[in-house]
Design a protein around this motif. Structure first.
Motif, PDB file in Angstrom:
ATOM      1  N   ILE A 100       0.480  -1.104   0.452  1.00 52.91           N
ATOM      2  CA  ILE A 100       0.109  -0.208  -0.050  1.00 52.91           C
ATOM      3  C   ILE A 100       0.933   1.263  -0.205  1.00 52.91           C
ATOM      4  N   TRP A 101       1.768   1.561   0.242  1.00 51.13           N
ATOM      5  CA  TRP A 101       3.085   2.386   0.986  1.00 51.13           C
ATOM      6  C   TRP A 101       3.161   2.795  -0.387  1.00 51.13           C
ATOM      7  N   ASP A 102       3.903   1.618  -1.271  1.00 49.23           N
ATOM      8  CA  ASP A 102       4.418   1.828  -1.983  1.00 49.23           C
ATOM      9  C   ASP A 102       3.596   2.347  -3.417  1.00 49.23           C
ATOM     10  N   ALA A 103       2.017   1.852  -3.280  1.00 47.69           N
ATOM     11  CA  ALA A 103       1.419   2.660  -4.328  1.00 47.69           C
ATOM     12  C   ALA A 103       0.698   3.284  -3.832  1.00 47.69           C
ATOM     13  N   LEU A 104       0.948   3.993  -3.217  1.00 49.64           N
ATOM     14  CA  LEU A 104       0.861   5.883  -2.365  1.00 49.64           C
ATOM     15  C   LEU A 104       1.750   6.485  -3.541  1.00 49.64           C
ATOM     16  N   GLN A 105       2.954   5.840  -2.784  1.00 49.12           N
ATOM     17  CA  GLN A 105       3.562   6.775  -2.880  1.00 49.12           C
ATOM     18  C   GLN A 105       3.602   6.755  -5.169  1.00 49.12           C
ATOM     19  N   LYS A 106       3.938   5.792  -6.051  1.00 51.66           N
ATOM     20  CA  LYS A 106       3.459   5.887  -7.191  1.00 51.66           C
ATOM     21  C   LYS A 106       1.944   6.029  -7.433  1.00 51.66           C
ATOM     22  N   ARG A 107       0.525   6.331  -6.726  1.00 58.64           N
ATOM     23  CA  ARG A 107      -0.423   6.775  -7.003  1.00 58.64           C
ATOM     24  C   ARG A 107      -0.992   5.980  -7.754  1.00 58.64           C
ATOM     25  N   ASP A 108      -0.835   4.886  -7.823  1.00 56.24           N
ATOM     26  CA  ASP A 108      -1.597   3.928  -8.259  1.00 56.24           C
ATOM     27  C   ASP A 108      -2.223   2.572  -7.793  1.00 56.24           C
ATOM     28  N   VAL A 109      -3.399   2.747  -7.452  1.00 58.33           N
ATOM     29  CA  VAL A 109      -4.079   2.174  -6.030  1.00 58.33           C
ATOM     30  C   VAL A 109      -4.215   1.127  -6.661  1.00 58.33           C
ATOM     31  N   SER A 110      -4.347   1.070  -8.077  1.00 58.45           N
ATOM     32  CA  SER A 110      -5.396   0.173  -9.068  1.00 58.45           C
ATOM     33  C   SER A 110      -5.333  -1.237  -8.480  1.00 58.45           C
ATOM     34  N   ALA A 111      -6.449  -2.074  -9.085  1.00 61.47           N
ATOM     35  CA  ALA A 111      -6.015  -3.886  -7.972  1.00 61.47           C
ATOM     36  C   ALA A 111      -5.166  -4.370  -8.490  1.00 61.47           C
ATOM     37  N   LYS A 112      -4.387  -4.539  -9.951  1.00 60.22           N
ATOM     38  CA  LYS A 112      -3.027  -5.361 -10.085  1.00 60.22           C
ATOM     39  C   LYS A 112      -2.183  -4.550  -9.237  1.00 60.22           C
ATOM     40  N   VAL A 113      -2.133  -3.540  -8.797  1.00 61.12           N
ATOM     41  CA  VAL A 113      -0.650  -3.433  -7.403  1.00 61.12           C
ATOM     42  C   VAL A 113      -1.312  -3.934  -6.017  1.00 61.12           C
ATOM     43  N   LEU A 114      -2.346  -3.516  -5.986  1.00 64.46           N
ATOM     44  CA  LEU A 114      -3.032  -3.964  -5.081  1.00 64.46           C
ATOM     45  C   LEU A 114      -2.953  -5.310  -4.639  1.00 64.46           C
ATOM     46  N   CYS A 115      -3.044  -6.356  -5.619  1.00 61.36           N
ATOM     47  CA  CYS A 115      -2.986  -7.668  -5.489  1.00 61.36           C
ATOM     48  C   CYS A 115      -1.707  -8.499  -5.853  1.00 61.36           C
TER      49      CYS A 115
END
Length: 408
Positions: free
Chosen positions: A321-336
């Motif tokens: 989640i921290w990485d997703a927030l930094q990259k501004r990408d909270v898509s299902a692909k990233v969170l999965c």
């Protein structure tokens, strides 16, 4: 009607061990996080109070072990399988892994309060009690927040970049988000009760099989025994229909240490049933939304491993989640990515639990008759030692970003 609106980076729904650990770790790295707990406090019983050696390994990585072991607890170093009063085999936690030679018994309210206290040290952490989620907010196919009902019945809208369902086996977020199960296995129920611990008992975890029902007994801090009776699926309803007397007689004959408790029984109020069910959600994430812990991968009580698995998933989720927030990408692909990292081990453990559950919760008289011989034979082979290690010990450390490690 919405009374108020607030904005956060992450909403964690569920203030259990996984939710509180995730909230703590995200707050540590400066994420604006709020944990929502539907109950008024952390009080709960018969909820995952055994923390296996794999949990201690994780605490070592986070440098939280000293903090957690300052809490009131018992150490479980031994376990055993019994046929009636005859020991059939031993479980020795001291020989599994040198860095974690025991399991911990910590009452869950104490553990949760400690994680809460630690999280409140960080200004970006917030928590609401008595805040059940009533609705998921969505926009253009992405979850953007939740609506909760506060104690005064006023509705509160909380918007966030990520909503995490850490709200247990009956997850509201899983239901509202339309997440589907990949599989589930439900062989029976564990019926829990507590008795005064006999002075000779010691700090031993015991599994007891008979030609009738099977039992689990756990030392419960500070001076009790927690006892679980394994009933095949649907048998609890029949037991309730028959009345307390038959059940009282069974408990009376199960162990002389239960006599005083059994003699005092007049109804079923002292008993707490728990479904011995495991399940796996097919896909743990949608855009802006992630399931962790029992919401995603519920484990049965077999092996007392559920909390350890759930918290490990929470630690992995914090990093993703921290990485997703930094990259501004909270898509299902990233969170999965959380599921990609965690699912293989959990599925393997579920398979072990399913086999053990089929034996432990069986209604077959034939299987009940041969169970002692199956257990005795298993303890004489290297297979049982391998199974123990798979259940109780992490094969390899979790990849944890240095930012999540506590210096003191």
């Amino acid at each position: 009607m919405i009374g108020k609106q607030i904005q956060k980076d992450v909403i964690v729904v569920g203030g259990g061990p996984a939710g509180m650990m995730l909230g703590l770790l995200l707050a540590k790295v400066g994420v604006q996080v709020i944990v929502l707990e539907s109950h008024d406090n952390f009080d709960r019983e018969y909820r995952g109070e055994v923390l296996q050696p794999r949990f201690i390994q994780l605490l070592n990585q986070l440098k939280l072990r000293e903090y957690i072991e300052q809490l009131p607890h018992s150490k479980l170093k031994k376990g055993a399988f019994y046929h009636y009063d005859k020991k059939k085999g031993d479980i020795d936690f001291t020989s599994m892994i040198a860095e974690a030679p025991y399991a911990l018994w910590i009452p869950q309210p104490i553990l949760l309060q400690a994680l809460y206290k630690k999280a409140k040290e960080y200004p970006t952490f917030d928590m609401l009690f008595h805040a059940p989620v009533k609705k998921l907010l969505e926009k253009d196919g992405t979850v953007t927040g939740v609506v909760v009902e506060q104690k005064n019945k006023e509705l509160l809208e909380i918007q966030a970049k990520v909503v995490v369902g850490a709200d247990g086996r009956f997850s509201t977020i899983r239901r509202l988000g339309g997440f589907e199960l990949e599989y589930q296995h439900y062989p029976g129920d564990l019926i829990w009760f507590s008795v005064k611990r006999p002075s000779h008992w010691g700090e031993e975890l015991r599994f007891k099989i008979t030609e009738g029902h099977s039992y689990i007994t756990l030392p419960k801090y500070p001076d009790l025994l927690q006892v679980g009776i394994a009933l095949p699926r649907c048998e609890w309803k029949e037991t309730l229909r028959q009345g307390i007397e038959n059940f009282r007689q069974e408990i009376m004959h199960a162990n002389k240490g239960f006599h005083e408790f059994a003699e005092s029984l007049v109804d079923f109020k002292p008993f707490v049933p728990l479904q011995a069910k495991n399940h796996m959600v097919k896909t743990w994430a949608k855009n802006g939304c992630l399931l962790i812990g029992d919401a995603a991968h519920c484990s049965s009580p077999v092996g007392a491993i559920g909390v350890s698995l759930a918290v490990t998933t929470a630690v992995v989720a914090a990093d993703v989640i921290w990485d997703a927030l930094q990259k501004r990408d909270v898509s299902a692909k990233v969170l999965c990515r959380v599921q990609e990292i965690r699912s293989e081990e959990i599925e393997e453990i579920h398979q072990i639990q399913e086999r053990m559950g089929n034996l432990f919760f069986t209604s077959s008289k034939f299987v009940k008759g041969i169970r002692p011989y199956i257990v005795s034979a298993a303890f004489k082979t290297p297979l049982f030692s391998m199974i123990q290690k798979k259940l109780f010990v992490m094969k390899k450390p979790v990849a944890i970003n240095r930012e999540f490690v506590f210096d003191k």
